[in-house]
Write an enzyme that holds these catalytic residues in place. Sequence first.
Site, PDB file in Angstrom:
ATOM      1  N   CYS A   5      34.361  13.719  35.518  1.00 25.83           N
ATOM      2  CA  CYS A   5      34.566  15.055  34.946  1.00 25.83           C
ATOM      3  C   CYS A   5      33.509  15.243  33.871  1.00 25.83           C
ATOM      4  CB  CYS A   5      35.994  15.240  34.442  1.00 25.83           C
ATOM      5  SG  CYS A   5      36.536  14.122  33.132  1.00 25.83           S
ATOM      6  N   THR A  14      33.718  14.478  30.538  1.00 19.82           N
ATOM      7  CA  THR A  14      33.686  13.307  29.650  1.00 19.82           C
ATOM      8  C   THR A  14      34.174  12.022  30.316  1.00 19.82           C
ATOM      9  OG1 THR A  14      35.930  13.787  28.947  1.00 19.82           O
ATOM     10  CG2 THR A  14      34.143  14.719  27.598  1.00 19.82           C
ATOM     11  N   HIS A  20      38.086  -8.568  34.200  1.00 20.61           N
ATOM     12  CA  HIS A  20      39.248  -8.900  33.370  1.00 20.61           C
ATOM     13  C   HIS A  20      40.484  -8.039  33.662  1.00 20.61           C
ATOM     14  CE1 HIS A  20      36.849 -10.907  29.839  1.00 20.61           C
ATOM     15  NE2 HIS A  20      36.431 -11.289  31.031  1.00 20.61           N
ATOM     16  N   ARG A  60      28.761  14.856  31.393  1.00 22.50           N
ATOM     17  CA  ARG A  60      28.133  15.391  30.178  1.00 22.50           C
ATOM     18  C   ARG A  60      27.856  14.265  29.178  1.00 22.50           C
ATOM     19  NH1 ARG A  60      32.595  20.199  30.119  1.00 22.50           N
ATOM     20  NH2 ARG A  60      31.701  21.414  31.846  1.00 22.50           N
ATOM     21  N   HIS A 113      44.060 -13.480  32.730  1.00 20.75           N
ATOM     22  CA  HIS A 113      43.973 -12.053  33.042  1.00 20.75           C
ATOM     23  C   HIS A 113      45.158 -11.607  33.896  1.00 20.75           C
ATOM     24  CE1 HIS A 113      40.218 -12.151  31.064  1.00 20.75           C
ATOM     25  NE2 HIS A 113      39.583 -12.815  32.015  1.00 20.75           N
TER      26      HIS A 113
HETATM   27  C1  RB5 Z   1      36.195  20.715  31.950  1.00 22.58           C
HETATM   28  O1  RB5 Z   1      35.483  21.707  31.306  1.00 22.58           O
HETATM   29  C2  RB5 Z   1      36.330  19.483  31.071  1.00 22.58           C
HETATM   30  O2  RB5 Z   1      37.348  19.680  30.157  1.00 22.58           O
HETATM   31  C3  RB5 Z   1      36.607  18.274  31.933  1.00 22.58           C
HETATM   32  O3  RB5 Z   1      35.571  18.111  32.835  1.00 22.58           O
HETATM   33  C4  RB5 Z   1      36.752  16.932  31.244  1.00 22.58           C
HETATM   34  O4  RB5 Z   1      35.703  16.690  30.368  1.00 22.58           O
HETATM   35  C5  RB5 Z   1      38.047  16.624  30.652  1.00 22.58           C
HETATM   36  O5  RB5 Z   1      38.330  15.525  30.159  1.00 22.58           O
END
Ligand code: RB5
Length: 150
Positions: free
Chosen positions: A65, A67, A98, A109, A134
């Site tokens: 996604c 992040t 582990h 991003r 583990h």
């Molecule tokens: C979408 O805009 C964004 O919130 C999603 O891709 C992600 O980063 C969420 O954790």
Amino acid sequence: MKIVIGNDHAAPELKLACVKHLEEQGYEVIDTGVGVGEKCDYPDAARRVCTLIQQGKADLGILICGTGIGMSMSANKFKGIRAACCSEVFSARLTREHNNANVLCFGARVVGEGTALDLVDIFVKTPYSGDERHEKRIAKITEIEKEEVK
Ligand code: RB5
């Protein structure tokens, strides 16, 4: 090894690069993610990937996604899923060795394509160590899961 991959609208291009990279190495990839211009809420993308792993239709999952955080939060709600959000290869390797992680998450991003492909490579190629210490800790994660998810 069968790998299932998913993404939201923040990551269709990076997802395609990962699919191509894995297929070129002979991995079978199930792409459950959205394409360019399509919208998707990250919990829905996580559900598709985690369900296929729970059903035994894939061995490992990759979720991308913006992040990687929303994907990992969502994926870790599914029984038997151990998802790790990584932005460098040391963690991607250790979470296989582990934690026996079965889902890798990262952010389109956050990391560039070069790092993303390195993360994917190290994650799919590193085996779980199976070491007793583990095993014991992972069993404790499963215990928590049993107590919490009724
Ligand atoms: C979408 O805009 C964004 O919130 C999603 O891709 C992600 O980063 C969420 O954790």
